[in-house]
Design an enzyme around this catalytic site. Structure first.
Site, PDB file in Angstrom:
ATOM      1  N   LYS A  81      38.488 -24.379  21.417  1.00 40.44           N
ATOM      2  CA  LYS A  81      39.642 -23.583  21.471  1.00 40.44           C
ATOM      3  C   LYS A  81      39.345 -22.149  22.010  1.00 40.44           C
ATOM      4  O   LYS A  81      40.215 -21.132  22.388  1.00 40.44           O
ATOM      5  CB  LYS A  81      40.320 -23.459  20.195  1.00 40.44           C
ATOM      6  CG  LYS A  81      41.109 -24.786  19.633  1.00 40.44           C
ATOM      7  CD  LYS A  81      41.951 -24.603  18.531  1.00 40.44           C
ATOM      8  CE  LYS A  81      42.633 -25.716  18.133  1.00 40.44           C
ATOM      9  NZ  LYS A  81      43.328 -25.387  17.002  1.00 40.44           N
ATOM     10  N   ASP A 118      49.739 -23.131  17.697  1.00 38.57           N
ATOM     11  CA  ASP A 118      49.477 -23.553  16.182  1.00 38.57           C
ATOM     12  C   ASP A 118      50.297 -22.606  15.433  1.00 38.57           C
ATOM     13  O   ASP A 118      50.697 -22.971  14.498  1.00 38.57           O
ATOM     14  CB  ASP A 118      48.066 -23.342  16.102  1.00 38.57           C
ATOM     15  CG  ASP A 118      47.171 -24.676  16.427  1.00 38.57           C
ATOM     16  OD1 ASP A 118      47.747 -25.765  16.529  1.00 38.57           O
ATOM     17  OD2 ASP A 118      46.033 -24.564  16.730  1.00 38.57           O
TER      18      ASP A 118
HETATM   19  P1  NAP Z   1      37.003 -24.458  12.404  1.00 41.00           P
HETATM   20  O1  NAP Z   1      37.131 -23.301  13.389  1.00 41.00           O
HETATM   21  O2  NAP Z   1      35.608 -25.416  12.518  1.00 41.00           O
HETATM   22  O3  NAP Z   1      36.882 -23.739  10.991  1.00 41.00           O
HETATM   23  C1  NAP Z   1      36.850 -24.616   9.835  1.00 41.00           C
HETATM   24  C2  NAP Z   1      36.683 -23.448   8.611  1.00 41.00           C
HETATM   25  O4  NAP Z   1      36.674 -24.278   7.473  1.00 41.00           O
HETATM   26  C3  NAP Z   1      35.527 -22.627   8.624  1.00 41.00           C
HETATM   27  O5  NAP Z   1      35.927 -21.202   8.131  1.00 41.00           O
HETATM   28  C4  NAP Z   1      34.343 -23.229   7.600  1.00 41.00           C
HETATM   29  O6  NAP Z   1      33.585 -22.359   7.136  1.00 41.00           O
HETATM   30  C5  NAP Z   1      35.378 -23.818   6.800  1.00 41.00           C
HETATM   31  N1  NAP Z   1      34.915 -24.938   5.729  1.00 41.00           N
HETATM   32  C6  NAP Z   1      34.692 -26.166   6.335  1.00 41.00           C
HETATM   33  N2  NAP Z   1      34.197 -26.829   5.099  1.00 41.00           N
HETATM   34  C7  NAP Z   1      34.712 -26.015   3.962  1.00 41.00           C
HETATM   35  C8  NAP Z   1      34.530 -26.272   2.780  1.00 41.00           C
HETATM   36  N3  NAP Z   1      33.886 -27.472   2.076  1.00 41.00           N
HETATM   37  N4  NAP Z   1      34.778 -25.261   1.793  1.00 41.00           N
HETATM   38  C9  NAP Z   1      35.231 -23.993   2.455  1.00 41.00           C
HETATM   39  N5  NAP Z   1      35.142 -23.752   3.722  1.00 41.00           N
HETATM   40  C10 NAP Z   1      34.970 -24.752   4.514  1.00 41.00           C
HETATM   41  O7  NAP Z   1      38.189 -25.279  12.173  1.00 41.00           O
HETATM   42  P2  NAP Z   1      39.678 -25.135  12.639  1.00 41.00           P
HETATM   43  O8  NAP Z   1      39.897 -25.296  14.143  1.00 41.00           O
HETATM   44  O9  NAP Z   1      39.943 -23.715  11.951  1.00 41.00           O
HETATM   45  O10 NAP Z   1      40.264 -26.331  11.650  1.00 41.00           O
HETATM   46  C11 NAP Z   1      40.224 -26.262  10.419  1.00 41.00           C
HETATM   47  C12 NAP Z   1      41.207 -27.324   9.880  1.00 41.00           C
HETATM   48  O11 NAP Z   1      42.597 -27.214  10.136  1.00 41.00           O
HETATM   49  C13 NAP Z   1      40.925 -28.614  10.438  1.00 41.00           C
HETATM   50  O12 NAP Z   1      40.785 -29.771   9.450  1.00 41.00           O
HETATM   51  C14 NAP Z   1      41.814 -29.129  11.421  1.00 41.00           C
HETATM   52  O13 NAP Z   1      42.248 -30.460  11.842  1.00 41.00           O
HETATM   53  C15 NAP Z   1      43.122 -28.669  10.789  1.00 41.00           C
HETATM   54  N6  NAP Z   1      44.153 -28.167  11.583  1.00 41.00           N
HETATM   55  C16 NAP Z   1      45.395 -28.710  11.525  1.00 41.00           C
HETATM   56  C17 NAP Z   1      46.715 -28.286  12.436  1.00 41.00           C
HETATM   57  C18 NAP Z   1      47.624 -29.100  12.430  1.00 41.00           C
HETATM   58  O14 NAP Z   1      48.573 -28.886  13.140  1.00 41.00           O
HETATM   59  N7  NAP Z   1      48.111 -29.545  11.181  1.00 41.00           N
HETATM   60  C19 NAP Z   1      46.096 -27.609  13.601  1.00 41.00           C
HETATM   61  C20 NAP Z   1      44.849 -26.890  13.878  1.00 41.00           C
HETATM   62  C21 NAP Z   1      43.889 -27.141  13.020  1.00 41.00           C
HETATM   63  P3  NAP Z   1      32.172 -22.441   7.552  1.00 41.00           P
HETATM   64  O15 NAP Z   1      32.107 -21.665   9.005  1.00 41.00           O
HETATM   65  O16 NAP Z   1      31.161 -21.773   6.718  1.00 41.00           O
HETATM   66  O17 NAP Z   1      31.569 -23.840   7.999  1.00 41.00           O
END
Ligand code: NAP
Length: 315
Positions: free
Chosen positions: A73, A109
Site C-alpha cells: 500500500k 478504506d
Molecule cells: P499493518 O500496516 O501491518 O499494521 C498492523 C498494525 O497492527 C501495526 O501497528 C502492528 O504493530 C499492529 N499489531 C500487530 N499485531 C499486534 C498485536 N498482537 N498487538 C498489538 N498490535 C499489533 O497492517 P494494516 O494494513 O494496517 O492492516 C491491519 C488489519 O486491518 C489487518 O488485519 C487487515 O486485514 C485489516 N484490514 C481490514 C480491512 C477491511 O476492509 N475490513 C481493510 C484494511 C485492513 P507492529 O508494527 O508493532 O507489529
C-alpha cells in the site's frame, strides 16, 4: 457488447482473498464483462521491478483498475503519477485508477470504514458522527498505527471525532499523530502506548464511545502455516472495556475474533470488518466503471464470513 474490465489485486500473500468473489459478484449483477485477477508480488529485491511491470500494463490499457493490499500500500506510491488528496493525507493506496495511461492512487478504506461504521452503529452513531460542537464530538479509541489505522484515523478526524491512537510501539502512534497535524490542524488526536491505554482514557474529560481494532491481532494467518495469532486480542489482558463502548474490529477472518468475543461477553455491541471490506471494494469498482455498484450482491457473495453482525449478544 461493451468494454470488458480487466481488474485485479496486488499484494502478498493473496491466499484466500475474498476480493475476486466480491468483484465478480458485482460485475455479474451489473451485467458487465470482466475479470478480477490476483497479482501476488513477493516483497524483496524484485518487488519494485514486478510492481513496475504491472503499472506498465495498466498504463498500456491492458489492466483497467487495481486494488493494493499488504505489503504494497505504501511501496506502490512512487510508481504512480498522482495521488488523490485522501490517499496523500493517509499515505497509503488501496485503489489505482487508470485515466488515459495516467495512474492515480486512491484510498477507499477510509470512506469504506466510515460508511460501514454508520451502518452498524445505527441512528445513535450517525447522530454522533459529524457533530462538531466540542460537547457532542464522538471520542474514538483506535488500536494500531499501521496502514489501516491511518485510513481509520483519517476518516474519524474528517468526521469531526476526537481520536486516541494506541499502538504497542508508542513511536508508531506518535508518527501517525504528527503526520496528521498538517491535514487536520487543531483536531484532537492523542497518541498513547497500548500498555497505558486504560489509565489514559480514565483521565479523559469524555469517555470514548467507539473502540476500533486496526491492528492485525486476531487475524487468521495470511498463509496456511501462520494461524498462530488467531487467539490474540489487541486489548490489554485483564483490563475492563470502557462501559457501553461500541467495538468495531477491522479483522473479518475469523468472523468472531477473540476481541469481538470478549466484547460480546461484556455485553457490548460489536461488529467485524466485513462490511468495510464490501464497501471499500464497491467504492473502487464504482470509480473504475463509473456505475453504481450493488452492495447486496457483494455482501451475499461473502455472507459466510458475516459472523454475528452488529447485534449485541446476551452476555
Ligand atoms: P499493518 O500496516 O501491518 O499494521 C498492523 C498494525 O497492527 C501495526 O501497528 C502492528 O504493530 C499492529 N499489531 C500487530 N499485531 C499486534 C498485536 N498482537 N498487538 C498489538 N498490535 C499489533 O497492517 P494494516 O494494513 O494496517 O492492516 C491491519 C488489519 O486491518 C489487518 O488485519 C487487515 O486485514 C485489516 N484490514 C481490514 C480491512 C477491511 O476492509 N475490513 C481493510 C484494511 C485492513 P507492529 O508494527 O508493532 O507489529
Amino acid at each position: 457488447m461493451g468494454e470488458s474490465y480487466s481488474l485485479g489485486l496486488i499484494g502478498y500473500p493473496l491466499l484466500h482473498s475474498l476480493s475476486p468473489r466480491l468483484h465478480m459478484a458485482a460485475l455479474r449483477q451489473m451485467a458487465l464483462a470482466g475479470d478480477y485477477r490476483l497479482y501476488p508480488v513477493e516483497p524483496g529485491v524484485h518487488a519494485t521491478r514486478d510492481l513496475s511491470r504491472l503499472m506498465e500494463r495498466a498504463r498500456a490499457g491492458e489492466i483497467h483498475g487495481l486494488n493494493v493490499t499488504i505489503p504494497h500500500k505504501q511501496t506502490v506510491i512512487p510508481l504512480l503519477d498522482d495521488l488523490t488528496p485522501q490517499a496523500s493525507a493517509i499515505g497509503a493506496v488501496n485503489t489505482i485508477l487508470v485515466r488515459d495511461g495516467y495512474l492515480v492512487g486512491d484510498n477507499t478504506d477510509a470512506p469504506g470504514f466510515l460508511s460501514d461504521l454508520q451502518r452498524v452503529m445505527g441512528e445513535g452513531g450517525i447522530g454522533m458522527l459529524g457533530r462538531t460542537e466540542a460537547a457532542h464530538r464522538m471520542v474514538a479509541l483506535v488500536l494500531g498505527a499501521g496502514g489501516a489505522a491511518r485510513a481509520v484515523v483519517y476518516a474519524l478526524l474528517a468526521a469531526g471525532c476526537e481520536v486516541i491512537v494506541a499502538a504497542r510501539r508508542f513511536e508508531q502512534a506518535e508518527a501517525l499523530q504528527q503526520s496528521f497535524q498538517i491535514s487536520f490542524p487543531g483536531a484532537y488526536l492523542l497518541a498513547v502506548s497500548l500498555q497505558n491505554v486504560n489509565p489514559t482514557i480514565h483521565n479523559l474529560p469524555s469517555a470514548p464511545t467507539l473502540l476500533v481494532n486496526a491492528t492485525s491481532a486476531g487475524m487468521l494467518g495470511r498463509t496456511e502455516s501462520a494461524h498462530r495469532d488467531v487467539e490474540t486480542s489487541p486489548w490489554p489482558d485483564g483490563q475492563p472495556f470502557p462501559g457501553g463502548i461500541f467495538v468495531y474490529d477491522l479483522v473479518y477472518k475469523p468472523p468472531e475474533t477473540a476481541l469481538l468475543r470478549a466484547a460480546r461477553r461484556a455485553g457490548l455491541h460489536a461488529s467485524n470488518g466485513l462490511g468495510m471490506l464490501v464497501e471499500q471494494a464497491a467504492l473502487a469498482l464504482e470509480k473504475w466503471t463509473g456505475q453504481s455498484v450493488p452492495r447486496q450482491a457483494m455482501a451475499q457473495a461473502v455472507a459466510e464470513f458475516a459472523g454475528h453482525g452488529p447485534m449485541k449478544n446476551s452476555p
